[in-house]
Design an enzyme around this catalytic site. Structure first.
Site, PDB file in Angstrom:
ATOM      1  N   VAL A  11       0.827  -1.203   0.000  1.00 37.87           N
ATOM      2  CA  VAL A  11       0.000   0.000   0.000  1.00 37.87           C
ATOM      3  C   VAL A  11       0.865   1.259   0.000  1.00 37.87           C
ATOM      4  O   VAL A  11       0.650   2.177  -0.793  1.00 37.87           O
ATOM      5  CB  VAL A  11      -0.958  -0.027   1.217  1.00 37.87           C
ATOM      6  N   THR A 122      -4.932  -0.615   6.986  1.00 38.70           N
ATOM      7  CA  THR A 122      -6.275  -1.071   7.364  1.00 38.70           C
ATOM      8  C   THR A 122      -6.315  -1.206   8.875  1.00 38.70           C
ATOM      9  O   THR A 122      -5.636  -2.059   9.445  1.00 38.70           O
ATOM     10  CB  THR A 122      -6.562  -2.426   6.686  1.00 38.70           C
ATOM     11  N   LYS A 207     -13.729   0.257   5.206  1.00 37.35           N
ATOM     12  CA  LYS A 207     -12.689  -0.617   4.652  1.00 37.35           C
ATOM     13  C   LYS A 207     -12.965  -2.092   4.992  1.00 37.35           C
ATOM     14  O   LYS A 207     -12.917  -2.978   4.134  1.00 37.35           O
ATOM     15  CB  LYS A 207     -11.326  -0.174   5.190  1.00 37.35           C
ATOM     16  N   PHE A 252     -16.638 -10.674  -8.577  1.00 32.78           N
ATOM     17  CA  PHE A 252     -16.369 -11.447  -7.361  1.00 32.78           C
ATOM     18  C   PHE A 252     -17.326 -12.605  -7.170  1.00 32.78           C
ATOM     19  O   PHE A 252     -17.680 -12.968  -6.055  1.00 32.78           O
ATOM     20  CB  PHE A 252     -16.297 -10.531  -6.122  1.00 32.78           C
ATOM     21  N   CYS A 263      -5.132  -9.772   2.688  1.00 36.01           N
ATOM     22  CA  CYS A 263      -6.216  -8.890   3.163  1.00 36.01           C
ATOM     23  C   CYS A 263      -7.466  -9.624   3.634  1.00 36.01           C
ATOM     24  O   CYS A 263      -7.840  -9.514   4.792  1.00 36.01           O
ATOM     25  CB  CYS A 263      -6.586  -7.908   2.063  1.00 36.01           C
ATOM     26  N   LYS A 324      -3.260 -15.413  -6.213  1.00 33.49           N
ATOM     27  CA  LYS A 324      -3.903 -14.960  -7.444  1.00 33.49           C
ATOM     28  C   LYS A 324      -2.801 -14.589  -8.431  1.00 33.49           C
ATOM     29  O   LYS A 324      -1.623 -14.511  -8.037  1.00 33.49           O
ATOM     30  CB  LYS A 324      -4.840 -13.787  -7.181  1.00 33.49           C
TER      31      LYS A 324
HETATM   32  C1  UGA Z   1      -8.440  -7.203  -1.815  1.00 33.51           C
HETATM   33  C2  UGA Z   1      -9.543  -6.255  -2.311  1.00 33.51           C
HETATM   34  O1  UGA Z   1     -10.061  -6.707  -3.565  1.00 33.51           O
HETATM   35  C3  UGA Z   1      -9.006  -4.836  -2.462  1.00 33.51           C
HETATM   36  O2  UGA Z   1     -10.065  -3.953  -2.818  1.00 33.51           O
HETATM   37  C4  UGA Z   1      -8.395  -4.388  -1.126  1.00 33.51           C
HETATM   38  O3  UGA Z   1      -7.826  -3.093  -1.219  1.00 33.51           O
HETATM   39  C5  UGA Z   1      -7.305  -5.363  -0.725  1.00 33.51           C
HETATM   40  O4  UGA Z   1      -7.875  -6.688  -0.612  1.00 33.51           O
HETATM   41  C6  UGA Z   1      -6.767  -4.886   0.597  1.00 33.51           C
HETATM   42  O5  UGA Z   1      -7.524  -4.869   1.572  1.00 33.51           O
HETATM   43  O6  UGA Z   1      -5.628  -4.397   0.624  1.00 33.51           O
HETATM   44  P1  UGA Z   1      -6.382  -8.462  -3.023  1.00 33.51           P
HETATM   45  O7  UGA Z   1      -6.231  -9.207  -1.726  1.00 33.51           O
HETATM   46  O8  UGA Z   1      -5.187  -7.875  -3.675  1.00 33.51           O
HETATM   47  O9  UGA Z   1      -7.430  -7.252  -2.838  1.00 33.51           O
HETATM   48  O10 UGA Z   1      -6.984  -9.488  -4.073  1.00 33.51           O
HETATM   49  P2  UGA Z   1      -8.403  -9.827  -4.729  1.00 33.51           P
HETATM   50  O11 UGA Z   1      -8.304  -9.618  -6.178  1.00 33.51           O
HETATM   51  O12 UGA Z   1      -9.527  -9.168  -4.031  1.00 33.51           O
HETATM   52  O13 UGA Z   1      -8.467 -11.397  -4.461  1.00 33.51           O
HETATM   53  C7  UGA Z   1      -8.502 -11.920  -3.145  1.00 33.51           C
HETATM   54  C8  UGA Z   1      -8.746 -13.404  -3.166  1.00 33.51           C
HETATM   55  O14 UGA Z   1     -10.084 -13.707  -3.564  1.00 33.51           O
HETATM   56  C9  UGA Z   1      -7.861 -14.180  -4.143  1.00 33.51           C
HETATM   57  O15 UGA Z   1      -7.450 -15.383  -3.512  1.00 33.51           O
HETATM   58  C10 UGA Z   1      -8.763 -14.477  -5.315  1.00 33.51           C
HETATM   59  O16 UGA Z   1      -8.406 -15.634  -6.022  1.00 33.51           O
HETATM   60  C11 UGA Z   1     -10.089 -14.662  -4.611  1.00 33.51           C
HETATM   61  N1  UGA Z   1     -11.249 -14.409  -5.481  1.00 33.51           N
HETATM   62  C12 UGA Z   1     -11.501 -13.159  -5.937  1.00 33.51           C
HETATM   63  C13 UGA Z   1     -12.096 -15.459  -5.802  1.00 33.51           C
HETATM   64  O17 UGA Z   1     -11.882 -16.623  -5.400  1.00 33.51           O
HETATM   65  N2  UGA Z   1     -13.184 -15.191  -6.584  1.00 33.51           N
HETATM   66  C14 UGA Z   1     -13.472 -13.953  -7.044  1.00 33.51           C
HETATM   67  O18 UGA Z   1     -14.490 -13.794  -7.737  1.00 33.51           O
HETATM   68  C15 UGA Z   1     -12.603 -12.911  -6.719  1.00 33.51           C
END
Ligand code: UGA
Length: 442
Positions: A11, A122, A207, A252, A263, A324
């Site tokens: 961040v 956060t 948040k 999502f 996160c 991811k």
């Molecule tokens: C997440 C939030 O999306 C951000 O908005 C936030 O700022 C961030 O946390 C944080 O609090 O700093 P991030 O952890 O980088 O971001 O990744 P995401 O893209 O949200 O994915 C999180 C997890 O959910 C991954 O394991 C991904 O594979 C999973 N996921 C996501 C799913 O299984 N299905 C989905 O439809 C979306």
């Protein structure tokens, strides 16, 4: 404006570089001298697309610099951002705020004229109050305001998310601080990005509520995927069928091996703990976490099932280990549970990931895992492949070549990147998430 950014994690570093790109003068501070040394040499401590170019460009024009000297960085700053880590506290799952409070104490000793202290980390509701108390107690004469400005960027698309956010949330307690925050985000005002000003505690809660809601969508669709598997329905169609309703939205709703990363797991737990502490339990979020924890543990069973009930003495090729794509972050990645369980069941694991292998090697669950230099190398003589992370390069594998390399043509696709039709035609046993199974295991 002059900004001091304390903490050069995801961040802090991305926000610092982006604020510099907005035209502000930014000094990024970190206690970790080796990290600052690397940044001074132009090396990025994290893998984030576009960050190296953004940093280099802003360093070159003198708007971005790096130091370990917090005092100097804060001395004439208009705004000091606290962007240090807030990991889960061992034992109770509350957010560990010791780094935030330590930073607040140092800031109190360092700032001069009127300064806005901004928490970007956060942090649970009420943390801003404590930061303000710490600063005022140390320097009662200081003119400061403490604001909350949570960050919503995602790893892998962090720069785009920072520069073109859906919204900016700013929690302020005074008109003067509001004006400073408005100036900091001026380029986004011009873009007509919605900027939501709230009270500080509200911004802090937004948040957690945002992350908990997104995590809820994921656990929800994952449970629907399980139900689809039992009933013969197709989860992709279910997700599309509900997502087209604009009240629900299509984002999502991708089923998978469970959410990971730095996160969602940490923030859902911290929210549950805060809610308990305030006597307003969040039962939905508790269930979301439980569903996710169990799912990650159960995912390896799908591989075992695809291999006819046993992986003992078998070689499993794991494609992807990060939580991811487009990141090297391994924190709470589902692959950790998957590898642990496969090893317990007697399998040999050969893994490949385009960016995460160095980080994965540091995690004990991966001890004994063999690392391959490419996806095709990983699958040489393997008994099955498991696609754990949806990196682009796993989306377009040469299926004939894959079949030729594998001992038995078994693919477990935890991200639904292939279709049952193409895998049937290519002659694979194919298990995915919430969809029809193809071949022997069907
Ligand atoms: C997440 C939030 O999306 C951000 O908005 C936030 O700022 C961030 O946390 C944080 O609090 O700093 P991030 O952890 O980088 O971001 O990744 P995401 O893209 O949200 O994915 C999180 C997890 O959910 C991954 O394991 C991904 O594979 C999973 N996921 C996501 C799913 O299984 N299905 C989905 O439809 C979306």
């Amino acid at each position: 404006m002059k900004i001091a950014m304390i903490g050069t994690g995801y961040v802090g570093l991305v926000s610092g570089a982006c604020f510099a790109d907005f035209g502000h003068e930014v000094v990024c501070v970190d206690k970790d001298a080796s990290k600052i040394d690397r940044l001074l040499r132009g090396e990025m401590p994290i893998y984030e697309p576009g960050l190296d170019v953004l940093v280099a460009g802003n360093v070159a024009v003198g708007r971005l610099s790096f130091t370990t000297d917090l005092t100097e960085a804060c001395a004439d700053a208009d705004a000091v951002f606290i962007a240090v880590g807030t990991p889960s506290r061992r034992g109770d799952g509350h957010a560990d705020l010791s780094y935030v409070y330590a930073a607040a104490e140092e800031v109190a000793r360092s700032v001069g004229a009127y300064t806005v202290v901004v928490t970007k980390s956060t942090v649970p509701v009420g943390t801003g109050d404590e930061v303000e108390r710490i600063v005022r107690e140390a320097r009662p004469e200081l003119e400061i305001d403490v604001t909350s400005n949570p960050e919503f960027l995602r790893e892998g698309s962090a720069i785009e998310d920072f520069k073109r956010p859906d919204r900016v949330v700013i929690g302020v307690q005074s008109e003067r601080a509001r004006e400073v925050m408005r100036l900091l985000y001026r380029p986004l005002f011009i873009n007509e990005t919605p900027i939501l000003f709230t009270r500080r505690r509200t911004a802090e809660l937004i948040k957690y509520a945002a992350n908990a809601f997104l995590a809820t969508k994921i656990s929800f669709i994952n449970e629907m995927a399980d139900l689809c598997e039992k009933t013969g329905a197709d989860v992709q169609d279910v997700a599309r069928g509900i997502g087209l309703d604009r009240r629900i939205g299509s984002k999502f709703l991708h089923p998978g091996p469970g959410f990971g990363g730095s996160c969602f797991p940490k923030d859902t737990l911290a929210l549950v703990r805060t809610a308990e502490q305030f006597g307003a339990p969040t039962r939905i979020v508790t269930a979301v976490m439980e569903v996710n924890d169990q799912r990650k543990l159960r995912m390896a069973d799908r591989i075992i099932e695809a291999c006819g009930g046993s992986v003992s003495g078998k070689a499993i090729a794991l494609l992807g280990v990060t939580f991811k794509p487009e990141t090297d972050d391994m924190r709470d990645s589902p692959s950790i549970d998957i590898v642990g369980r496969l090893k317990e069941a007697g399998a040999t694991v050969v893994a490949y990931d385009p960016a995460g292998m160095d980080e994965a090697r540091k995690i004990s669950a991966f001890d004994g895992v063999k690392w391959a230099a490419s996806s095709y190398e990983a699958m040489q003589d393997a008994d099955a492949i498991a696609i754990v992370t949806e990196w682009n390069e796993f989306r377009a594998l040469d299926l004939d070549r894959v079949k030729g390399l594998l001992k038995s043509p078994i693919v477990v696709d935890m991200r639904n990147v292939y279709t049952a039709k193409e895998m049937r035609e290519a002659g694979f046993t194919y298990l995915s998430i919430g969809r029809e199974t193809v071949g022997a295991a069907a």
